[in-house]
Design a protein around this motif. Structure first.
Motif, PDB file in Angstrom:
ATOM      1  N   TYR A  42     -12.681   0.249   4.551  1.00  0.00           N
ATOM      2  CA  TYR A  42     -11.646   1.108   5.123  1.00  0.00           C
ATOM      3  C   TYR A  42     -11.386   2.341   4.271  1.00  0.00           C
ATOM      4  CZ  TYR A  42     -10.497  -2.436   8.564  1.00  0.00           C
ATOM      5  OH  TYR A  42     -10.550  -3.318   9.621  1.00  0.00           O
ATOM      6  N   ASN A  43     -12.273   2.620   3.344  1.00  0.00           N
ATOM      7  CA  ASN A  43     -12.130   3.778   2.457  1.00  0.00           C
ATOM      8  C   ASN A  43     -10.872   3.689   1.604  1.00  0.00           C
ATOM      9  OD1 ASN A  43     -14.175   5.539   2.122  1.00  0.00           O
ATOM     10  ND2 ASN A  43     -13.436   7.066   3.586  1.00  0.00           N
ATOM     11  N   LEU A  44     -10.558   2.527   1.128  1.00  0.00           N
ATOM     12  CA  LEU A  44      -9.404   2.309   0.266  1.00  0.00           C
ATOM     13  C   LEU A  44      -9.895   1.905  -1.111  1.00  0.00           C
ATOM     14  CD1 LEU A  44      -7.312   0.172   2.770  1.00  0.00           C
ATOM     15  CD2 LEU A  44      -7.016   2.599   2.258  1.00  0.00           C
ATOM     16  N   GLU A  74      -3.332  -5.210  -4.752  1.00  0.00           N
ATOM     17  CA  GLU A  74      -2.787  -3.893  -4.449  1.00  0.00           C
ATOM     18  C   GLU A  74      -3.935  -2.919  -4.227  1.00  0.00           C
ATOM     19  OE1 GLU A  74      -0.115  -2.999  -7.684  1.00  0.00           O
ATOM     20  OE2 GLU A  74       1.549  -3.869  -6.551  1.00  0.00           O
ATOM     21  N   PHE A  75      -3.699  -1.998  -3.303  1.00  0.00           N
ATOM     22  CA  PHE A  75      -4.714  -0.999  -2.983  1.00  0.00           C
ATOM     23  C   PHE A  75      -4.038   0.341  -2.780  1.00  0.00           C
ATOM     24  CE2 PHE A  75      -3.182  -2.625   1.027  1.00  0.00           C
ATOM     25  CZ  PHE A  75      -3.124  -1.513   1.853  1.00  0.00           C
ATOM     26  N   SER A  76      -4.853   1.387  -2.710  1.00  0.00           N
ATOM     27  CA  SER A  76      -4.338   2.730  -2.512  1.00  0.00           C
ATOM     28  C   SER A  76      -5.251   3.476  -1.553  1.00  0.00           C
ATOM     29  CB  SER A  76      -4.276   3.480  -3.843  1.00  0.00           C
ATOM     30  OG  SER A  76      -3.833   4.794  -3.643  1.00  0.00           O
ATOM     31  N   GLY A  79      -4.743   7.256  -3.929  1.00  0.00           N
ATOM     32  CA  GLY A  79      -4.777   7.239  -5.385  1.00  0.00           C
ATOM     33  C   GLY A  79      -3.412   7.410  -6.003  1.00  0.00           C
ATOM     34  N   VAL A  80      -2.384   7.654  -5.181  1.00  0.00           N
ATOM     35  CA  VAL A  80      -1.038   7.875  -5.692  1.00  0.00           C
ATOM     36  C   VAL A  80      -0.143   6.685  -5.372  1.00  0.00           C
ATOM     37  CG1 VAL A  80       0.981   9.375  -5.574  1.00  0.00           C
ATOM     38  CG2 VAL A  80      -1.295  10.364  -5.477  1.00  0.00           C
ATOM     39  N   ALA A  81      -0.037   6.347  -4.097  1.00  0.00           N
ATOM     40  CA  ALA A  81       0.855   5.261  -3.665  1.00  0.00           C
ATOM     41  C   ALA A  81       0.139   3.916  -3.753  1.00  0.00           C
ATOM     42  CB  ALA A  81       1.313   5.516  -2.235  1.00  0.00           C
ATOM     43  N   ARG A  82       0.921   2.885  -4.064  1.00  0.00           N
ATOM     44  CA  ARG A  82       0.387   1.526  -4.137  1.00  0.00           C
ATOM     45  C   ARG A  82       0.882   0.745  -2.925  1.00  0.00           C
ATOM     46  NH1 ARG A  82      -1.138   0.725  -9.792  1.00  0.00           N
ATOM     47  NH2 ARG A  82      -1.451  -1.497  -9.541  1.00  0.00           N
ATOM     48  N   TYR A  83      -0.036   0.026  -2.302  1.00  0.00           N
ATOM     49  CA  TYR A  83       0.289  -0.835  -1.167  1.00  0.00           C
ATOM     50  C   TYR A  83      -0.211  -2.234  -1.483  1.00  0.00           C
ATOM     51  CZ  TYR A  83       0.705   3.713   1.076  1.00  0.00           C
ATOM     52  OH  TYR A  83       1.046   5.000   1.377  1.00  0.00           O
ATOM     53  N   SER A  84       0.405  -3.211  -0.854  1.00  0.00           N
ATOM     54  CA  SER A  84      -0.006  -4.586  -1.137  1.00  0.00           C
ATOM     55  C   SER A  84      -0.777  -5.174   0.041  1.00  0.00           C
ATOM     56  CB  SER A  84       1.210  -5.447  -1.455  1.00  0.00           C
ATOM     57  OG  SER A  84       2.047  -5.520  -0.332  1.00  0.00           O
TER      58      SER A  84
END
Length: 104
Positions: A42-44, A74-76, A79-84
């Motif tokens: 997913y390009n993450l 966790e992924f982004s 490159g700035v925000a972190r998501y779980s």
């Protein structure tokens, strides 16, 4: 040398604990690779290149007793925000993977 029943039970308990620990490490490594490949598709970006176990419990699945494991990562996307996200394994097989809503 006389072996007592307690000696045999202790040896079996230690062997089963060692096997469970080794099996858990193997499945955790498999889950890390699955999460990394899923994020890449997913390009993450998988952050910290690691996952953490958050739940572990026995459950019945199709008449068999299996261990259900849930790992958090966790992924982004930028490159700035972190998501779980979470990845669930039932026994040795991946049952589910979930990514929280994120920016594209």
């Amino acid at each position: 040398m006389n072996l007592q029943l307690t000696d045999i039970i202790i040896a079996l308990l230690l062997a089963s604990m060692l096997y469970a620990w080794w099996r858990n490490i193997t499945i955790r490594e498999k889950a890390t690779l699955s999460a990394k490949h899923h994020c890449e598709s997913y390009n993450l970006q998988l952050l910290d290149e690691s996952i953490a176990g958050i739940k572990w419990w026995p459950c019945w699945h199709q008449g068999n007793l299996m261990i259900k494991r849930v790992y958090k990562f966790e992924f982004s996307s930028s490159g700035v925000a972190r998501y779980s996200g979470t990845i669930t394994y039932l026994g040795q097989k991946q049952a589910d993977i979930w990514l929280s809503p994120h920016d594209i």
